[in-house]
Design a protein around this motif. Structure first.
Motif, PDB file in Angstrom:
ATOM      1  N   GLY A 167       1.166  -1.293   0.193  1.00 16.59           N
ATOM      2  CA  GLY A 167      -0.305  -0.264  -0.437  1.00 16.59           C
ATOM      3  C   GLY A 167       0.559   0.959  -0.042  1.00 16.59           C
ATOM      4  N   THR A 168       0.045   2.472  -0.005  1.00 20.41           N
ATOM      5  CA  THR A 168       0.845   3.528   0.079  1.00 20.41           C
ATOM      6  C   THR A 168       0.662   5.172   1.590  1.00 20.41           C
ATOM      7  OG1 THR A 168       1.109   5.901  -1.250  1.00 20.41           O
ATOM      8  CG2 THR A 168      -0.516   4.085  -1.195  1.00 20.41           C
ATOM      9  N   THR A 169       1.572   5.245   1.914  1.00 18.90           N
ATOM     10  CA  THR A 169       0.546   6.369   2.547  1.00 18.90           C
ATOM     11  C   THR A 169       0.871   7.263   1.957  1.00 18.90           C
ATOM     12  OG1 THR A 169       3.179   7.112   2.850  1.00 18.90           O
ATOM     13  CG2 THR A 169       1.793   5.507   4.393  1.00 18.90           C
ATOM     14  N   GLY A 170       0.304   7.629   0.650  1.00 17.10           N
ATOM     15  CA  GLY A 170       0.563   8.600  -0.390  1.00 17.10           C
ATOM     16  C   GLY A 170      -0.787   8.781  -0.419  1.00 17.10           C
ATOM     17  N   LEU A 171      -2.286   9.355   0.122  1.00 12.56           N
ATOM     18  CA  LEU A 171      -3.167   8.912  -0.651  1.00 12.56           C
ATOM     19  C   LEU A 171      -3.014  10.383  -1.294  1.00 12.56           C
ATOM     20  CD1 LEU A 171      -6.374   9.335  -0.673  1.00 12.56           C
ATOM     21  CD2 LEU A 171      -6.657  10.796   1.152  1.00 12.56           C
ATOM     22  N   VAL A 172      -2.149  12.296  -1.338  1.00 14.23           N
ATOM     23  CA  VAL A 172      -2.395  12.509  -2.504  1.00 14.23           C
ATOM     24  C   VAL A 172      -1.746  11.785  -3.824  1.00 14.23           C
ATOM     25  CG1 VAL A 172      -1.184  14.334  -3.122  1.00 14.23           C
ATOM     26  CG2 VAL A 172      -1.698  14.441  -0.665  1.00 14.23           C
ATOM     27  N   GLN A 193      -5.555   0.020  -1.388  1.00 20.13           N
ATOM     28  CA  GLN A 193      -4.480   0.652  -1.109  1.00 20.13           C
ATOM     29  C   GLN A 193      -4.195   1.001   0.268  1.00 20.13           C
ATOM     30  OE1 GLN A 193      -3.200   0.003  -6.085  1.00 20.13           O
ATOM     31  NE2 GLN A 193      -4.978   0.146  -5.779  1.00 20.13           N
ATOM     32  N   LEU A 194      -4.556   1.971   0.748  1.00 14.77           N
ATOM     33  CA  LEU A 194      -3.641   2.564   1.431  1.00 14.77           C
ATOM     34  C   LEU A 194      -3.403   1.274   2.768  1.00 14.77           C
ATOM     35  CD1 LEU A 194      -6.425   4.883   2.007  1.00 14.77           C
ATOM     36  CD2 LEU A 194      -5.050   5.052   0.391  1.00 14.77           C
ATOM     37  N   ALA A 195      -2.166   2.298   2.842  1.00 16.86           N
ATOM     38  CA  ALA A 195      -1.244   0.879   3.986  1.00 16.86           C
ATOM     39  C   ALA A 195      -2.329   0.845   4.870  1.00 16.86           C
ATOM     40  CB  ALA A 195       0.152   2.240   4.593  1.00 16.86           C
ATOM     41  N   GLY A 196      -1.913  -0.511   5.551  1.00 19.96           N
ATOM     42  CA  GLY A 196      -2.717  -0.487   6.742  1.00 19.96           C
ATOM     43  C   GLY A 196      -4.135  -1.036   6.632  1.00 19.96           C
ATOM     44  N   SER A 197      -4.812  -1.299   5.734  1.00 20.71           N
ATOM     45  CA  SER A 197      -6.106  -1.273   5.378  1.00 20.71           C
ATOM     46  C   SER A 197      -6.338  -3.158   5.369  1.00 20.71           C
ATOM     47  CB  SER A 197      -6.253  -0.998   3.894  1.00 20.71           C
ATOM     48  OG  SER A 197      -5.513  -2.022   2.623  1.00 20.71           O
ATOM     49  N   GLU A 198      -7.158  -3.285   6.054  1.00 15.20           N
ATOM     50  CA  GLU A 198      -7.586  -4.592   6.044  1.00 15.20           C
ATOM     51  C   GLU A 198      -7.059  -5.786   4.944  1.00 15.20           C
ATOM     52  OE1 GLU A 198      -8.369  -5.703   8.646  1.00 15.20           O
ATOM     53  OE2 GLU A 198      -8.046  -4.016   9.367  1.00 15.20           O
ATOM     54  N   LEU A 200      -4.827  -5.090   2.782  1.00 15.86           N
ATOM     55  CA  LEU A 200      -3.568  -5.297   2.893  1.00 15.86           C
ATOM     56  C   LEU A 200      -2.761  -6.510   4.005  1.00 15.86           C
ATOM     57  CD1 LEU A 200      -2.211  -2.418   0.905  1.00 15.86           C
ATOM     58  CD2 LEU A 200      -2.087  -4.388  -0.112  1.00 15.86           C
ATOM     59  N   LYS A 201      -3.281  -6.241   4.890  1.00 16.20           N
ATOM     60  CA  LYS A 201      -3.331  -7.017   6.372  1.00 16.20           C
ATOM     61  C   LYS A 201      -3.713  -8.825   5.787  1.00 16.20           C
ATOM     62  CE  LYS A 201      -4.290  -3.491   9.778  1.00 16.20           C
ATOM     63  NZ  LYS A 201      -4.878  -3.074  10.743  1.00 16.20           N
ATOM     64  N   LYS A 202      -4.393  -9.198   5.203  1.00 15.91           N
ATOM     65  CA  LYS A 202      -4.758  -9.988   4.809  1.00 15.91           C
ATOM     66  C   LYS A 202      -4.028 -10.913   3.754  1.00 15.91           C
ATOM     67  CE  LYS A 202      -8.249 -13.060   2.634  1.00 15.91           C
ATOM     68  NZ  LYS A 202     -10.194 -13.434   2.258  1.00 15.91           N
ATOM     69  N   LEU A 203      -3.830  -9.847   3.069  1.00 15.73           N
ATOM     70  CA  LEU A 203      -2.983 -10.646   1.707  1.00 15.73           C
ATOM     71  C   LEU A 203      -1.724 -10.620   1.664  1.00 15.73           C
ATOM     72  CD1 LEU A 203      -2.347 -10.683  -1.119  1.00 15.73           C
ATOM     73  CD2 LEU A 203      -2.039  -8.222  -1.656  1.00 15.73           C
ATOM     74  N   ASN A 204      -0.772  -9.730   3.594  1.00 16.51           N
ATOM     75  CA  ASN A 204       0.370 -10.041   3.538  1.00 16.51           C
ATOM     76  C   ASN A 204       0.908 -10.876   4.640  1.00 16.51           C
ATOM     77  OD1 ASN A 204       1.924  -8.441   1.339  1.00 16.51           O
ATOM     78  ND2 ASN A 204       0.854  -6.603   1.871  1.00 16.51           N
ATOM     79  N   GLU A 205      -0.117 -11.547   5.591  1.00 19.54           N
ATOM     80  CA  GLU A 205      -0.194 -12.475   6.261  1.00 19.54           C
ATOM     81  C   GLU A 205       0.441 -13.377   6.149  1.00 19.54           C
ATOM     82  OE1 GLU A 205      -2.648 -14.004  10.148  1.00 19.54           O
ATOM     83  OE2 GLU A 205      -3.970 -13.303   8.750  1.00 19.54           O
ATOM     84  N   GLY A 206       1.431 -13.751   6.949  1.00 22.33           N
ATOM     85  CA  GLY A 206       2.397 -15.182   6.703  1.00 22.33           C
ATOM     86  C   GLY A 206       2.986 -14.820   5.708  1.00 22.33           C
ATOM     87  N   ASN A 207       3.101 -15.774   4.473  1.00 18.34           N
ATOM     88  CA  ASN A 207       4.150 -15.818   3.277  1.00 18.34           C
ATOM     89  C   ASN A 207       4.227 -14.777   2.342  1.00 18.34           C
ATOM     90  OD1 ASN A 207       5.549 -16.462   1.246  1.00 18.34           O
ATOM     91  ND2 ASN A 207       5.247 -18.558   1.397  1.00 18.34           N
TER      92      ASN A 207
END
Length: 290
Positions: A167-172, A193-198, A200-207
């Motif tokens: 994700g990104t912290t750059g909403l602008v 695609q905002l950093a910390g979204s649910e 992205l948490k699911k996508l990047n959890e584990g492997n």
């Protein structure tokens, strides 16, 4: 403006939110004849030829996946013909169309569309796997397909150009991608695609890099959309994952997020990954080793 700026500007000005077809066709006998390709709308040059068949030198078809607010015709107008000239069978799709534009719908649904498209490509060509090259969301969304929709058995390479993997912290930066200035809350994929979204948490959890897929990430320090640019990188072993910063090998390259999809220096790593087992080897790609 750098030497590629004029090309990039032309394609950005040509951008349209209007794309034919919903991408929801299922594999069928008509798909094997290439009908599913015409449903995607106008392709970039060199792509979606229903008569192309992989050969011994290029046995794996290449699927090009555009980014948020992008159409395939605009996003891959430079890379697609280059790949075709080298002998690859090239395919591309439009996906995730909503009232906010192309590639803006929920990413889970877009991954389902990609799954159907790849199944049709495999049926059409007789190939066992595809390689994917994606820009921005197009480099991240296929990871959902690989991890949750059975794609790990059907993908050889996943090559991301400035992918939004964490994700990104750059909403602008996301706002700057729209030519209409529309409210980003109407773009489901933008919020995901905002950093910390649910999502992205699911996508990047584990492997983060499952399966026997080779993962190549090409990022640019000048990325103003995926911020920080290092959020593109994936964790994994060196024999499976290559995280490449463009300026480490081309220090004078000032290309940014949109431009990386048209950049010949970035293509150097794409071509290397496609031509060899495993992910790209950046030193081999730029000729530092033989």
């Amino acid at each position: 403006m750098n030497k590629y700026g004029g090309i990039i500007l032309i394609f950005l000005l040509a951008f349209t939110f209007s794309i034919p077809g919903s991408g929801t066709a299922v594999a069928s006998p008509s798909s094997a004849l290439g009908g599913f390709l015409t449903e995607q709308g106008p392709p970039p040059p060199g792509a979606n030829d229903p008569n192309c068949r992989p050969d011994e030198a290029h046995p794996v078809p290449v699927v090009l996946v555009p980014g948020t607010f992008e159409t395939m015709a605009q996003n891959w107008a430079v890379l697609s013909p280059l790949l075709a000239e080298k002998g690859y069978c090239v395919y591309s799709l439009n996906y995730g169309y909503s009232h906010a534009g192309p590639a803006t719908g929920p990413i889970e649904d877009s991954a389902e569309e990609l799954k159907i498209f790849i199944d049709n490509v495999l049926q059409l060509t007789g190939a066992q796997k595809v390689s994917i090259v994606g820009h921005s969301q197009g480099g991240m969304m296929p990871r959902y397909y690989i991890k949750f929709l059975g794609g790990s058995k059907k993908v050889d390479n996943l090559i991301g150009l400035a992918p939004s993997n964490h994700g990104t912290t750059g909403l602008v930066g996301l706002s700057e991608l729209t030519s209409t200035g529309s409210d980003l809350t109407s773009c489901a994929a933008c919020l995901q695609q905002l950093a910390g979204s649910e999502f992205l948490k699911k996508l990047n959890e584990g492997n983060e890099t499952p399966g026997r897929v080779s993962y190549t990430v090409v990022a640019t320090r000048n990325d103003q959309v995926v911020v920080p640019y290092t959020s593109s990188f994936l964790s994994g072993t060196p024999n499976q994952v290559a995280n490449i910063t463009l300026q480490d090998y081309y220090p004078l390259n000032n290309i940014e997020h949109q431009g990386i999809a048209y950049d010949p220096d970035a293509f150097t790593f794409v071509m290397d990954a496609l031509a060899h087992e495993g992910p790209a080897d950046p030193e081999r790609a730029v000729g530092l080793i033989k």
